[in-house]
Design a protein around this motif. Sequence first.
Motif, short mmCIF file in Angstrom:
data_model
loop_
_atom_site.label_atom_id
_atom_site.label_comp_id
_atom_site.label_asym_id
_atom_site.label_seq_id
_atom_site.Cartn_x
_atom_site.Cartn_y
_atom_site.Cartn_z
N GLN A 147 0.85 -1.19 0.00
CA GLN A 147 0.00 0.00 0.00
C GLN A 147 0.89 1.24 0.00
OE1 GLN A 147 -3.62 -0.37 2.68
NE2 GLN A 147 -2.28 -1.88 3.60
N ASP A 148 0.33 2.34 -0.49
CA ASP A 148 1.12 3.56 -0.41
C ASP A 148 0.96 4.17 0.98
OD1 ASP A 148 -1.31 5.00 -0.34
OD2 ASP A 148 -1.29 5.33 -2.49
N ILE A 149 1.76 5.19 1.24
CA ILE A 149 1.78 5.80 2.55
C ILE A 149 0.40 6.33 2.96
CG2 ILE A 149 2.64 7.80 3.82
CD1 ILE A 149 4.56 5.49 3.78
N ALA A 150 -0.33 6.89 2.00
CA ALA A 150 -1.65 7.45 2.31
C ALA A 150 -2.60 6.36 2.81
CB ALA A 150 -2.24 8.14 1.08
N GLN A 151 -2.52 5.17 2.19
CA GLN A 151 -3.39 4.08 2.62
C GLN A 151 -3.02 3.58 4.02
OE1 GLN A 151 -2.54 1.71 -0.96
NE2 GLN A 151 -4.75 1.59 -1.32
N LEU A 152 -1.73 3.47 4.27
CA LEU A 152 -1.30 3.05 5.60
C LEU A 152 -1.66 4.11 6.65
CD1 LEU A 152 2.16 1.32 5.11
CD2 LEU A 152 0.01 0.28 5.79
N ARG A 153 -1.56 5.38 6.25
CA ARG A 153 -1.92 6.45 7.18
C ARG A 153 -3.42 6.39 7.50
NH1 ARG A 153 -0.21 11.23 9.63
NH2 ARG A 153 -1.86 11.56 11.15
N THR A 154 -4.22 6.04 6.50
CA THR A 154 -5.65 5.87 6.75
C THR A 154 -5.89 4.76 7.76
OG1 THR A 154 -6.22 6.63 4.53
CG2 THR A 154 -7.86 5.29 5.67
N ARG A 155 -5.08 3.71 7.68
CA ARG A 155 -5.22 2.62 8.63
C ARG A 155 -4.84 3.07 10.04
NH1 ARG A 155 -8.04 -0.94 10.86
NH2 ARG A 155 -6.81 -2.13 12.35
N ILE A 156 -3.76 3.85 10.18
CA ILE A 156 -3.37 4.37 11.49
C ILE A 156 -4.48 5.26 12.05
CG2 ILE A 156 -1.80 5.95 12.66
CD1 ILE A 156 -0.50 3.32 12.24
N ASP A 157 -5.06 6.11 11.20
CA ASP A 157 -6.15 6.98 11.64
C ASP A 157 -7.34 6.16 12.11
OD1 ASP A 157 -4.64 9.20 11.03
OD2 ASP A 157 -5.58 9.54 9.07
N ALA A 158 -7.62 5.06 11.41
CA ALA A 158 -8.75 4.21 11.81
C ALA A 158 -8.51 3.60 13.19
CB ALA A 158 -8.97 3.11 10.77
N ILE A 159 -7.28 3.18 13.46
CA ILE A 159 -6.95 2.62 14.77
C ILE A 159 -7.13 3.70 15.85
CG2 ILE A 159 -5.11 1.68 16.23
CD1 ILE A 159 -3.92 0.43 13.75
N MET A 160 -6.62 4.88 15.58
CA MET A 160 -6.72 5.96 16.58
C MET A 160 -8.17 6.34 16.84
SD MET A 160 -3.69 6.36 17.60
CE MET A 160 -4.01 7.77 18.67
N ASN A 161 -8.98 6.31 15.80
CA ASN A 161 -10.39 6.67 15.97
C ASN A 161 -11.17 5.66 16.80
OD1 ASN A 161 -10.19 9.06 14.52
ND2 ASN A 161 -10.70 8.09 12.56
N LYS A 162 -10.71 4.40 16.83
CA LYS A 162 -11.44 3.40 17.61
C LYS A 162 -10.79 3.11 18.97
CE LYS A 162 -9.53 -1.01 15.89
NZ LYS A 162 -9.91 -2.31 15.29
N MET A 163 -9.78 3.91 19.31
CA MET A 163 -9.13 3.73 20.60
C MET A 163 -10.11 3.95 21.75
SD MET A 163 -5.83 2.99 20.78
CE MET A 163 -4.55 2.68 19.55
N VAL A 164 -10.02 3.09 22.74
CA VAL A 164 -10.73 3.29 24.00
C VAL A 164 -9.72 3.83 25.00
CG1 VAL A 164 -11.96 2.15 25.89
CG2 VAL A 164 -12.34 1.41 23.52
N TRP A 165 -10.02 4.99 25.57
CA TRP A 165 -9.08 5.63 26.49
C TRP A 165 -9.44 5.24 27.91
CZ3 TRP A 165 -4.88 7.88 24.44
CH2 TRP A 165 -4.93 8.13 23.06
N ALA A 166 -8.49 4.63 28.58
CA ALA A 166 -8.79 4.06 29.89
C ALA A 166 -7.50 3.87 30.69
CB ALA A 166 -9.50 2.72 29.72
N ARG A 167 -7.69 3.41 31.92
CA ARG A 167 -6.54 3.04 32.74
C ARG A 167 -6.13 1.61 32.43
NH1 ARG A 167 -5.77 0.67 37.84
NH2 ARG A 167 -8.02 0.45 38.13
N GLY A 168 -4.86 1.41 32.21
CA GLY A 168 -4.37 0.07 31.92
C GLY A 168 -3.13 -0.26 32.73
#
Length: 478
Positions: free
Chosen positions: A232-253
């Motif tokens: 994939q090109d960088i833009a596609q991989l960046r989209t994947r990183i953005d998708a991960i960040m958007n579904k992050m659950v922020w919590a104590r771990g």
Amino acid sequence: MKSAAPGGVSGQIEAIARRHSGKSGFAVLGGNREAYIDRVALADFATKTLDVQYYIWSADTAGLLLADRLVRAADRGVRVRFMLDDVTFKNRDSATAALAAHPNIEVRIFNPHRNRSLRIPEFLTNFKRLNKRMHNKIMVMDNSCAIIGGRNIADEYFGLGESFNNRDLDIAAVGPIVREVSSTFDEFWNSESAVPVEEFVREKPNMDDFRRQIVELRSNIRPERCPFPIDQDIAQLRTRIDAIMNKMVWARGEVLFDSYESTQGRDAGGRMDRKLFAVVAGAKRDVRMEAAYFVMRDRAIEEFKRLEDDGVDVRVLTNALAGNDVVAAQAGHSRRRAQVIRAGVDVYELRPDAVALLSQVAPQAKDSRAALHTKAFVVDGKTAFVGSYNLDPRSAEINSEIGLLVHSERFAKQVGDFLDQGVRPENAYRVTLDPRGKTVWQTEIDGETRTWMRDPETSFGRRFMNGLFSWLPIENQL
């Protein structure tokens, strides 16, 4: 793809994390495709460091493709530290040492055999040391993002295996907890048991050796066997990183891990099994578990019985004999299974034709069998654990392990949904006892209930070996 990592991704991840008041972000990586592509993304977006620690890294399609990404990162100036356990690291000393000739790549082998050609005799004569293995599985980019969980790096962990493939689970993590994960890596990396791979070859390789080895590595890659869009090109991989960040659950771990000192018998309080046991023992409503190797001893069975008596529902999904790649571990489970069921635990075993897994394998793997490799549990719908820790004596007392304990109802629901999927009839057998105390397996096939009075889909030879191992006094090694 021309692997050229743009700057700023790590910094942007850290900037997002700072907005969440000291909490860390967690995302479930349940699918084969995302689990692999996300590791590629970490390699391709790294600008400073990549710390990689695995029990198994095979020289197959998955392993070679990802190794190539680490080399490309090193070519960009990223410092790559690569630590492997020696348990399956055979006949690769020279090739790996050649890769480590790169000025930005360091490779260390954990607790290695010193006699590289006579491994079995050395193991037998130095059992106490060589029996202790590093079972950790982590990948950390720039101290800002980590992937941690159950997967090793080999075809069967990403749906590419022709004979079998593993159902497994990882977590992507960002925020303050990543530096804690990195510190566990440093502890093992700096230990006396982590030996530079160059010590196992007669002459230290140079860059000419490195270049020759890279040509050979890339010539052995068979990208046609990998259905994931690696290039994939960088833009596609960046989209994947953005998708991960958007579904992050922020919590104590919390990072739960066995300290290096505990693996050497010098820090009994550094074993993570005590913390895990306490979390499960504190359940008030229900416990859902998924473990590749499920070998319960008396103390754990008594605790399950107490939980059931207190009204806590306990459920476990583990391997069936047809799918388990370690018959000895399956024998340990088989030996204790009836006791566990009598204690009130709902026991399920993964079907070798589990739809949830086999629906996402590569074309060449369509006839493979399904196996279980997940190590995860959810307590009371509020706390979730995902890591490398199996529910067996070896994880508790012998191997080093690591995992993340996340305190969040939202995240626990996501892990719980994955665990619930695994016990559906199309994926698992329900295991019970009949009135005579005999084991019974049941599931649904084409809308009809099917019942077995012996391990389903197994040969006489496999059942014989399972029975033989169950009589051997090796439970503390399983």
